[in-house]
Write a protein that holds these residues in place. Structure first.
Motif, PDB file in Angstrom:
ATOM      1  N   ALA A 170     -28.109  27.935  39.111  1.00 41.83           N
ATOM      2  CA  ALA A 170     -29.434  28.032  38.497  1.00 41.83           C
ATOM      3  C   ALA A 170     -29.377  28.842  37.207  1.00 41.83           C
ATOM      4  CB  ALA A 170     -30.421  28.660  39.477  1.00 41.83           C
ATOM      5  N   ASP A 171     -28.566  29.921  37.197  1.00 44.42           N
ATOM      6  CA  ASP A 171     -28.406  30.709  35.975  1.00 44.42           C
ATOM      7  C   ASP A 171     -27.751  29.883  34.873  1.00 44.42           C
ATOM      8  OD1 ASP A 171     -29.502  32.907  37.237  1.00 44.42           O
ATOM      9  OD2 ASP A 171     -27.554  33.657  37.913  1.00 44.42           O
ATOM     10  N   MET A 172     -26.793  29.037  35.242  1.00 45.72           N
ATOM     11  CA  MET A 172     -26.101  28.214  34.255  1.00 45.72           C
ATOM     12  C   MET A 172     -27.015  27.172  33.627  1.00 45.72           C
ATOM     13  SD  MET A 172     -22.601  27.632  36.431  1.00 45.72           S
ATOM     14  CE  MET A 172     -21.945  26.402  35.296  1.00 45.72           C
ATOM     15  N   GLU A 173     -28.019  26.727  34.364  1.00 49.71           N
ATOM     16  CA  GLU A 173     -28.899  25.674  33.873  1.00 49.71           C
ATOM     17  C   GLU A 173     -30.096  26.203  33.108  1.00 49.71           C
ATOM     18  OE1 GLU A 173     -29.815  23.571  37.428  1.00 49.71           O
ATOM     19  OE2 GLU A 173     -27.924  22.430  37.450  1.00 49.71           O
ATOM     20  N   GLU A 174     -30.183  27.519  32.934  1.00 47.24           N
ATOM     21  CA  GLU A 174     -31.259  28.081  32.116  1.00 47.24           C
ATOM     22  C   GLU A 174     -31.101  27.620  30.666  1.00 47.24           C
ATOM     23  OE1 GLU A 174     -33.849  29.859  32.883  1.00 47.24           O
ATOM     24  OE2 GLU A 174     -33.430  30.220  35.012  1.00 47.24           O
ATOM     25  N   ILE A 175     -32.240  27.359  30.002  1.00 47.95           N
ATOM     26  CA  ILE A 175     -32.166  26.852  28.632  1.00 47.95           C
ATOM     27  C   ILE A 175     -32.267  27.974  27.597  1.00 47.95           C
ATOM     28  CG2 ILE A 175     -33.137  24.632  29.294  1.00 47.95           C
ATOM     29  CD1 ILE A 175     -35.820  25.553  28.164  1.00 47.95           C
TER      30      ILE A 175
ATOM     31  N   LEU B 292     -16.370  27.988  35.075  1.00 47.42           N
ATOM     32  CA  LEU B 292     -17.158  27.629  36.256  1.00 47.42           C
ATOM     33  C   LEU B 292     -17.902  26.335  35.947  1.00 47.42           C
ATOM     34  CD1 LEU B 292     -18.366  28.261  39.050  1.00 47.42           C
ATOM     35  CD2 LEU B 292     -20.097  29.666  37.867  1.00 47.42           C
ATOM     36  N   ARG B 293     -17.704  25.331  36.785  1.00 48.87           N
ATOM     37  CA  ARG B 293     -18.326  24.020  36.547  1.00 48.87           C
ATOM     38  C   ARG B 293     -18.560  23.313  37.872  1.00 48.87           C
ATOM     39  NH1 ARG B 293     -13.788  20.275  36.252  1.00 48.87           N
ATOM     40  NH2 ARG B 293     -11.844  21.441  36.499  1.00 48.87           N
ATOM     41  N   PHE B 294     -19.486  22.326  37.793  1.00 49.42           N
ATOM     42  CA  PHE B 294     -19.815  21.544  38.977  1.00 49.42           C
ATOM     43  C   PHE B 294     -19.672  20.046  38.714  1.00 49.42           C
ATOM     44  CE2 PHE B 294     -21.884  25.607  39.448  1.00 49.42           C
ATOM     45  CZ  PHE B 294     -21.673  25.924  40.788  1.00 49.42           C
ATOM     46  N   HIS B 295     -19.028  19.692  37.633  1.00 48.81           N
ATOM     47  CA  HIS B 295     -18.651  18.309  37.358  1.00 48.81           C
ATOM     48  C   HIS B 295     -17.308  18.345  36.632  1.00 48.81           C
ATOM     49  CE1 HIS B 295     -20.222  19.609  33.574  1.00 48.81           C
ATOM     50  NE2 HIS B 295     -20.186  18.424  33.002  1.00 48.81           N
TER      51      HIS B 295
ATOM     52  N   MET C 289     -24.067  14.758  32.597  1.00 49.01           N
ATOM     53  CA  MET C 289     -24.205  16.005  31.861  1.00 49.01           C
ATOM     54  C   MET C 289     -24.309  17.168  32.838  1.00 49.01           C
ATOM     55  SD  MET C 289     -24.210  14.923  28.730  1.00 49.01           S
ATOM     56  CE  MET C 289     -24.794  16.358  27.816  1.00 49.01           C
ATOM     57  N   GLY C 290     -23.731  18.294  32.459  1.00 50.37           N
ATOM     58  CA  GLY C 290     -23.803  19.466  33.314  1.00 50.37           C
ATOM     59  C   GLY C 290     -23.345  20.706  32.566  1.00 50.37           C
ATOM     60  N   PRO C 291     -23.783  21.876  32.990  1.00 55.73           N
ATOM     61  CA  PRO C 291     -23.378  23.120  32.331  1.00 55.73           C
ATOM     62  C   PRO C 291     -21.991  23.555  32.771  1.00 55.73           C
ATOM     63  CG  PRO C 291     -24.858  23.611  34.144  1.00 55.73           C
ATOM     64  CD  PRO C 291     -24.752  22.115  34.078  1.00 55.73           C
TER      65      PRO C 291
END
Length: 323
Positions: free
Chosen positions: A53-58, A104-107, A88-90
């Protein structure tokens, strides 16, 4: 999953986490880690691993910041970009106080598959986490350039298909503009995602330039070159986006022209057949006294009058260039 790499003669060598020394590790790559794996890295390197959630902050302050001597940088990257619907992903890059790079990644962006293989074969000077980060960002930028280049070629091909169709396509009145509109929509979606990725990369490179205190003169020069390359790619993406907007307007204009041509044909046909309909209506009235009804040449006369009344408007329209 966690992969740990150490530097060996300027190359990267994968090792097991249990056997890697804290000072020897230059890169720790975390792909969709579990909570236990996150806690293990936090305890091992003395850093805080951000949540998804922190990574997806704009907000920029949530994506680029320094905390307890560690520098956190998050960029939006593409994966599966060989088609028109990339994922797409952070991706968060962390430079720990010990100099280790943590990703750190999720894709799975393709750069994270290309770079380790390349760094294992060639000496890229990956002696520190910051050097690894610079090399990795260069590979990511090259990958974005390849995607933009492919998209540019496909947009050019699409433009030729719209404005310079083959004779076979040009002879078809009912060209399927729906297919063209779908292709334009897919290209616009791809370019807009690449623009978002390049924007985050621009911010990341600027932040890295400000916090890169351990880089050599060559490293700082490479960061500046990287920033210029990303800026030029962003300008190129903006140009492609404008080109797509122009193709969309042109296609919609052609659809309007096609519809206007069809309506014009129906209008002309209606006007041509209006006088013969009037003549037929006159002679279809049921009055007792109609001299032509008893005339032997009345029927041929009415037919000829209807044909003539249809040919005269047709000749007039042809002369005026309306047909």
């Amino acid at each position: 999953m966690i992969k740990v790499y150490i530097a060996e003669n300027g190359r990267l060598k994968p090792v097991e986490l249990s056997s890697a020394g804290r000072d020897a590790a230059v890169w720790v790559d975390m792909l969709s880690p579990t909570e236990d794996e996150e806690r293990a890295i936090e305890a091992w390197l003395g850093i805080a691993v951000p949540t998804r959630a922190d990574m997806e902050e704009i907000e920029i302050s949530s994506r680029l910041y320094s905390e307890d001597g560690a520098h956190y940088m998050t960029a939006t990257l593409t994966a599966r970009a060989d088609g028109d619907q990339p994922q797409m992903g952070p991706v968060t890059f962390i430079l720990s106080p010990a100099g280790t790079l943590v990703t750190l990644r999720f894709h799975e962006p393709s750069a994270f598959q290309i770079f380790p293989q390349r760094a294992a074969k060639a000496a890229l000077g990956c002696g520190s986490g910051e050097a690894v980060l610079i090399n990795l960002l260069e590979v990511i930028t090259d990958r974005l350039a390849d995607i933009l280049e492919r998209a540019g070629r496909e947009i050019l091909e699409l433009s030729r298909g719209i404005f310079h169709p083959s004779e076979k396509k040009a002879s078809k009145r009912d060209r399927d503009f729906q297919i063209i509109l779908r292709r334009i929509g897919r290209k616009e979606d791809l370019i807009s995602k690449l623009q978002d990725s390049l924007l985050t990369m621009q911010r990341l490179s600027g932040f890295l330039s400000a916090v890169s205190t351990r880089s050599s003169r060559d490293g700082r020069a490479r960061i500046k070159t990287l920033s210029r390359d990303i800026a030029s790619l962003a300008d190129h993406a903006t140009g492609l986006s404008q080109k797509i907007g122009f193709l969309l307007d042109a296609t919609l204009g052609m659809i309007s022209i096609e519809q206007s041509a069809i309506i014009k044909i129906f209008s002309v046909v209606a006007v041509i057949f209006l006088p013969p309909t009037l003549v037929a209506s006159v002679y279809g009235m049921n009055f007792s006294i109609m001299p032509e009804l008893q005339w032997p040449l009345g029927y041929p006369f009415a037919i000829g009058l209807m044909v003539l009344s249809a040919l005269l408007p047709f000749w007039y329209f042809k002369r005026r260039g309306w047909l």
